[in-house]
Design a protein around this motif. Sequence first.
Motif, PDB file in Angstrom:
ATOM      1  N   LEU A  95       0.835  -1.193   0.000  1.00 51.45           N
ATOM      2  CA  LEU A  95       0.000   0.000   0.000  1.00 51.45           C
ATOM      3  C   LEU A  95       0.877   1.253   0.000  1.00 51.45           C
ATOM      4  O   LEU A  95       1.946   1.275   0.598  1.00 51.45           O
ATOM      5  CB  LEU A  95      -0.915   0.010   1.224  1.00 51.45           C
ATOM      6  N   LYS A  96       0.411   2.267  -0.692  1.00 53.09           N
ATOM      7  CA  LYS A  96       1.165   3.520  -0.768  1.00 53.09           C
ATOM      8  C   LYS A  96       0.872   4.361   0.472  1.00 53.09           C
ATOM      9  O   LYS A  96       0.117   5.332   0.438  1.00 53.09           O
ATOM     10  CB  LYS A  96       0.810   4.282  -2.036  1.00 53.09           C
ATOM     11  N   LEU A  97       1.505   3.948   1.566  1.00 47.85           N
ATOM     12  CA  LEU A  97       1.404   4.657   2.826  1.00 47.85           C
ATOM     13  C   LEU A  97       2.770   5.223   3.173  1.00 47.85           C
ATOM     14  O   LEU A  97       3.807   4.597   2.907  1.00 47.85           O
ATOM     15  CB  LEU A  97       0.924   3.726   3.932  1.00 47.85           C
ATOM     16  N   ALA A  98       2.785   6.418   3.786  1.00 52.16           N
ATOM     17  CA  ALA A  98       4.053   7.082   4.077  1.00 52.16           C
ATOM     18  C   ALA A  98       4.928   6.227   4.986  1.00 52.16           C
ATOM     19  O   ALA A  98       6.154   6.170   4.813  1.00 52.16           O
ATOM     20  CB  ALA A  98       3.787   8.450   4.716  1.00 52.16           C
ATOM     21  N   ALA A  99       4.316   5.555   5.962  1.00 52.27           N
ATOM     22  CA  ALA A  99       5.109   4.737   6.889  1.00 52.27           C
ATOM     23  C   ALA A  99       5.843   3.624   6.152  1.00 52.27           C
ATOM     24  O   ALA A  99       7.019   3.343   6.425  1.00 52.27           O
ATOM     25  CB  ALA A  99       4.201   4.152   7.966  1.00 52.27           C
ATOM     26  N   TYR A 100       5.174   2.982   5.194  1.00 47.64           N
ATOM     27  CA  TYR A 100       5.821   1.905   4.456  1.00 47.64           C
ATOM     28  C   TYR A 100       6.789   2.448   3.413  1.00 47.64           C
ATOM     29  O   TYR A 100       7.777   1.780   3.077  1.00 47.64           O
ATOM     30  CB  TYR A 100       4.772   1.018   3.804  1.00 47.64           C
ATOM     31  N   GLN A 101       6.525   3.625   2.891  1.00 46.06           N
ATOM     32  CA  GLN A 101       7.487   4.222   1.968  1.00 46.06           C
ATOM     33  C   GLN A 101       8.789   4.549   2.688  1.00 46.06           C
ATOM     34  O   GLN A 101       9.887   4.297   2.162  1.00 46.06           O
ATOM     35  CB  GLN A 101       6.889   5.479   1.333  1.00 46.06           C
ATOM     36  N   VAL A 102       8.676   5.113   3.904  1.00 47.19           N
ATOM     37  CA  VAL A 102       9.882   5.402   4.686  1.00 47.19           C
ATOM     38  C   VAL A 102      10.607   4.104   5.038  1.00 47.19           C
ATOM     39  O   VAL A 102      11.846   4.017   4.959  1.00 47.19           O
ATOM     40  CB  VAL A 102       9.510   6.197   5.953  1.00 47.19           C
ATOM     41  N   GLN A 103       9.851   3.084   5.416  1.00 43.92           N
ATOM     42  CA  GLN A 103      10.474   1.804   5.762  1.00 43.92           C
ATOM     43  C   GLN A 103      11.187   1.217   4.553  1.00 43.92           C
ATOM     44  O   GLN A 103      12.327   0.729   4.673  1.00 43.92           O
ATOM     45  CB  GLN A 103       9.400   0.838   6.258  1.00 43.92           C
ATOM     46  N   ALA A 104      10.544   1.239   3.393  1.00 43.96           N
ATOM     47  CA  ALA A 104      11.171   0.662   2.203  1.00 43.96           C
ATOM     48  C   ALA A 104      12.423   1.431   1.806  1.00 43.96           C
ATOM     49  O   ALA A 104      13.447   0.831   1.448  1.00 43.96           O
ATOM     50  CB  ALA A 104      10.165   0.651   1.051  1.00 43.96           C
ATOM     51  N   ARG A 105      12.380   2.751   1.891  1.00 40.91           N
ATOM     52  CA  ARG A 105      13.552   3.537   1.496  1.00 40.91           C
ATOM     53  C   ARG A 105      14.665   3.422   2.536  1.00 40.91           C
ATOM     54  O   ARG A 105      15.844   3.474   2.177  1.00 40.91           O
ATOM     55  CB  ARG A 105      13.148   4.995   1.297  1.00 40.91           C
ATOM     56  N   THR A 106      14.299   3.269   3.798  1.00 38.83           N
ATOM     57  CA  THR A 106      15.321   3.034   4.810  1.00 38.83           C
ATOM     58  C   THR A 106      16.019   1.705   4.579  1.00 38.83           C
ATOM     59  O   THR A 106      17.256   1.612   4.652  1.00 38.83           O
ATOM     60  CB  THR A 106      14.684   3.064   6.210  1.00 38.83           C
ATOM     61  N   MET A 107      15.239   0.662   4.308  1.00 30.98           N
ATOM     62  CA  MET A 107      15.841  -0.629   4.008  1.00 30.98           C
ATOM     63  C   MET A 107      16.693  -0.568   2.750  1.00 30.98           C
ATOM     64  O   MET A 107      17.764  -1.188   2.677  1.00 30.98           O
ATOM     65  CB  MET A 107      14.738  -1.682   3.860  1.00 30.98           C
ATOM     66  N   LEU A 108      16.236   0.188   1.750  1.00 27.78           N
ATOM     67  CA  LEU A 108      17.016   0.309   0.519  1.00 27.78           C
ATOM     68  C   LEU A 108      18.348   1.002   0.776  1.00 27.78           C
ATOM     69  O   LEU A 108      19.385   0.595   0.228  1.00 27.78           O
ATOM     70  CB  LEU A 108      16.207   1.081  -0.524  1.00 27.78           C
ATOM     71  N   ALA A 109      18.336   2.048   1.618  1.00 27.35           N
ATOM     72  CA  ALA A 109      19.582   2.739   1.936  1.00 27.35           C
ATOM     73  C   ALA A 109      20.562   1.803   2.639  1.00 27.35           C
ATOM     74  O   ALA A 109      21.759   1.756   2.314  1.00 27.35           O
ATOM     75  CB  ALA A 109      19.291   3.965   2.799  1.00 27.35           C
ATOM     76  N   GLY A 110      20.072   1.044   3.632  1.00 29.14           N
ATOM     77  CA  GLY A 110      20.944   0.099   4.303  1.00 29.14           C
ATOM     78  C   GLY A 110      21.474  -0.971   3.369  1.00 29.14           C
ATOM     79  O   GLY A 110      22.660  -1.344   3.430  1.00 29.14           O
ATOM     80  N   LEU A 111      20.621  -1.466   2.478  1.00 24.73           N
ATOM     81  CA  LEU A 111      21.055  -2.493   1.533  1.00 24.73           C
ATOM     82  C   LEU A 111      22.094  -1.947   0.566  1.00 24.73           C
ATOM     83  O   LEU A 111      23.086  -2.630   0.243  1.00 24.73           O
ATOM     84  CB  LEU A 111      19.840  -3.030   0.779  1.00 24.73           C
ATOM     85  N   LEU A 112      21.909  -0.704   0.089  1.00 24.93           N
ATOM     86  CA  LEU A 112      22.881  -0.112  -0.824  1.00 24.93           C
ATOM     87  C   LEU A 112      24.227   0.105  -0.143  1.00 24.93           C
ATOM     88  O   LEU A 112      25.283  -0.122  -0.749  1.00 24.93           O
ATOM     89  CB  LEU A 112      22.339   1.217  -1.364  1.00 24.93           C
ATOM     90  N   ALA A 113      24.184   0.549   1.113  1.00 21.46           N
ATOM     91  CA  ALA A 113      25.447   0.764   1.828  1.00 21.46           C
ATOM     92  C   ALA A 113      26.189  -0.561   2.013  1.00 21.46           C
ATOM     93  O   ALA A 113      27.413  -0.634   1.798  1.00 21.46           O
ATOM     94  CB  ALA A 113      25.172   1.421   3.173  1.00 21.46           C
ATOM     95  N   LEU A 114      25.475  -1.597   2.423  1.00 19.73           N
ATOM     96  CA  LEU A 114      26.130  -2.895   2.591  1.00 19.73           C
ATOM     97  C   LEU A 114      26.647  -3.439   1.267  1.00 19.73           C
ATOM     98  O   LEU A 114      27.738  -4.035   1.204  1.00 19.73           O
ATOM     99  CB  LEU A 114      25.148  -3.885   3.210  1.00 19.73           C
ATOM    100  N   THR A 115      25.877  -3.215   0.193  1.00 13.15           N
ATOM    101  CA  THR A 115      26.318  -3.705  -1.110  1.00 13.15           C
ATOM    102  C   THR A 115      27.563  -2.959  -1.587  1.00 13.15           C
ATOM    103  O   THR A 115      28.534  -3.582  -2.057  1.00 13.15           O
ATOM    104  CB  THR A 115      25.192  -3.550  -2.135  1.00 13.15           C
ATOM    105  N   ALA A 116      27.533  -1.627  -1.484  1.00 10.72           N
ATOM    106  CA  ALA A 116      28.688  -0.845  -1.932  1.00 10.72           C
ATOM    107  C   ALA A 116      29.924  -1.162  -1.095  1.00 10.72           C
ATOM    108  O   ALA A 116      31.026  -1.362  -1.634  1.00 10.72           O
ATOM    109  CB  ALA A 116      28.358   0.648  -1.851  1.00 10.72           C
ATOM    110  N   GLY A 117      29.755  -1.218   0.241  1.00  9.41           N
ATOM    111  CA  GLY A 117      30.889  -1.529   1.092  1.00  9.41           C
ATOM    112  C   GLY A 117      31.436  -2.922   0.842  1.00  9.41           C
ATOM    113  O   GLY A 117      32.658  -3.124   0.726  1.00  9.41           O
ATOM    114  N   GLY A 118      30.545  -3.912   0.760  1.00  9.72           N
ATOM    115  CA  GLY A 118      31.001  -5.277   0.529  1.00  9.72           C
ATOM    116  C   GLY A 118      31.688  -5.457  -0.811  1.00  9.72           C
ATOM    117  O   GLY A 118      32.705  -6.142  -0.917  1.00  9.72           O
ATOM    118  N   ALA A 119      31.130  -4.823  -1.863  1.00 16.07           N
ATOM    119  CA  ALA A 119      31.719  -4.963  -3.194  1.00 16.07           C
ATOM    120  C   ALA A 119      33.102  -4.323  -3.261  1.00 16.07           C
ATOM    121  O   ALA A 119      34.064  -4.922  -3.775  1.00 16.07           O
ATOM    122  CB  ALA A 119      30.793  -4.347  -4.234  1.00 16.07           C
ATOM    123  N   CYS A 120      33.234  -3.091  -2.761  1.00 19.08           N
ATOM    124  CA  CYS A 120      34.522  -2.393  -2.847  1.00 19.08           C
ATOM    125  C   CYS A 120      35.578  -3.041  -1.944  1.00 19.08           C
ATOM    126  O   CYS A 120      36.745  -3.184  -2.346  1.00 19.08           O
ATOM    127  CB  CYS A 120      34.333  -0.921  -2.496  1.00 19.08           C
TER     128      CYS A 120
END
Length: 774
Positions: A671-696
């Motif tokens: 559902l397009k709810l602000a709480a879930y949008q923030v949760q999804a983008r927070t998880m995406l930020a953490g996943l990107l940081a772990l991916t970038a750090g692990g890859a480099c």
Amino acid sequence: MPMLGGVRPPIAALLCGLLAVSALTALGLGTVHEQDVPQALSDAERQIAQDAADSVGTSINASARSVRRSAASATPAGSSKPATVLRSLLPTGHPAAGGVLLDPRTGKPLAASGEKVPLTGVDAKDLARPDTGNIAPRVVASGTGAPRMLLFARVSVPVADRKQDENQDQAGDLRGDQDAEERGLLFVVSEKVAAPAVYGAGRTGQLVDRNGKVCASAPTTGAALAAATGHRALPAAAANAANTSVHTGDVSGSVLGDGRHGLRRVTGWASVVSEDGKDDASGLGLTVLTAREVPPAKAGADHMWFALVAAGALVVIAVLVTLALWGTMQRPLLRLHLSAARLARGVGEVPERRAELARPVPVLGFGEPGRAGRALESIRRQLLGETGPEPAQEVRRRPGVRALVLVCALVIAAWGVPLLFLLNRVPAAKAVPAAAVADQQARTEAAADRVQRSLGGSRTDLAAAASALSGASRERAAEVLRRERADHPMFRSLYVLDRTGALVQQVGKQPVRPLVPPIGGGITQVNTSGKIPAIAAYARIPAPGKAKGARKAEDTAPAVVVAEIGVDVLDDLVSRPGLGSVWLTDERHRVLAASAGFEAFQSLPSRRLTRLVAKTDAAPGGAGKSASAVLHAGTSPGEGLSVAAAAPLAQKGPAAGLGWRVVSAEPAAALKLAAYQVQARTMLAGLLALTAGGACLGWLHIVVVRPLRTLTGCAERLAAGDRRTVLFPVHHDECGSVTRSLELLRQALVERDRGAGADLAAVPAPSFQCDSAP
């Protein structure tokens, strides 16, 4: 010299990657704002309007097909009076307000039934031409003020029947020449424009034309919405979609109204148009409007502060990690590369470069770079003759560059893991508003009504076919069955049974399980186990007039016509965009059809769903009611909570006694709810940081750490007196450059030892090569 790869690219990529993730974190989380009316409610209202529009279009198409089928199958017999012909043409069970039979040659009505049919703008001569396709319905104004829908069909009356009643007056005669017989007659049916079926407490619904004029309103709330909706209230996009009459661009949408009395009105619209624009309802230019007033949500906290803090913390981590890698790995390795090259030049043929050996080798960093620097300094002193080989001593190994890379990875993980699993988590019970749960229930009720209408309409048409089979010959009966199956794609098989249960005739596929001759007519579930659910509609065939001597043939006469309904058609009926996973269950809560793959008669995915469906069971002497809740639906592992609803299929009609239910479950995170949008983008930020750090860091470990550890071992063995191991450089980077320099130094030491008469055999060394490719 230019380096291909080496230590600098991975460290630079790590810095750039973490800075990019920090920027995305600030932008992604900082742009999410709490709305007083969540986007999920606007999308749900649009989808509810789309469901109602599909229902209206299906109803119009069914009515048009019913009129044309009745005109094609009716055979006037006996008297050819216009009233008799008209009565034979009116569809069985059709809610017609009026009907008229027109002479296309003159345009005058020959017979009429019911209320007066408004024929303004109807060109009977043009519409009755047989060289054109089906005549599309029309919405016209009537004398009563309420609009009417006109349905058309061409009718041919045999010439022999026309000449029987030449004594009738000219106005009401069906008499004509051969040319009139070829053109046939025009049959026009007038019916009320049906209001859209909308569900949900407090929701209004209207059907408007392309000019914004209200054609029909939901009976419970018609006046309230009609007063607020006029020509100017029709959204521009809705008017454009209604005028195109083709499925191009947006055919549905939603509009958020102003606040009033502490409530906000959400209006959804959808055009009654098919994807190809070729059905009967597409050319009418009708639009369904639905509206509901919802209380505004409380203003939530701004996420900008969290976004800035998280992004700033990642910037600090990126800078610290980069400085640590630069100071303890990149800078020492580059100095080691320069020192090794300088020593290699000092052992060359040019005497002026011998002074390079007089400069000590600086020992920088810790771990492998420091050990390699100390070994290189020992080799320099051996070349100058200041000392001999220094045997390697067993010392306690301290943490090296591999431990440093691991610490950097843990620091980055300390930022990414909480974002991925812990921060900005909101319980679904608080995140999902009650209005969204009610919308899920309303859409589930609409899906149940869609299935019920389709089954009921098929049962009605089957009853008309049963009447046509009464007393018909075998060839005529086969033609009726073939036409009925062609008009109803949901029928996978049509067959006729006699009173003993024997199969008399059949068209289509082989039945999954033939039905035992039942009593009366309706819809039934044939089997309760097996690989394919067998669902059938049946109707009794009226007995024709008995003739003398027909007593023996009574048992073998056709008694019941059965239509087996395909499960794939039921799958399409319950599938609705944005409704999530949908199931059609029987009275024992086992799955008969679903929007996704399923096994016949399987249980629902979770017990919580089963308990929710049990709440819809009717009490003794009462009717079942819908239910909804936020629960774990169990549709997929790790999915989380879902918004689920269940609705009885029908409380009356042919399918009322089946006890079927329509169950739906939409993941709350979808559902397009602000709480879930923030949760999804927070998880995406953490996943990107772990991916970038692990890859480099993984890249750094492969191209620098492992070759550096091998290089350090080779340098220490060379300093300890190993002169037999040939050093082969296999990397085009700093480690490869140091390896080449070490090989030159080894060769210089060998030449010096030969010139001094050194006994090289006294220095045992393993025969392997250093700096091998990882």
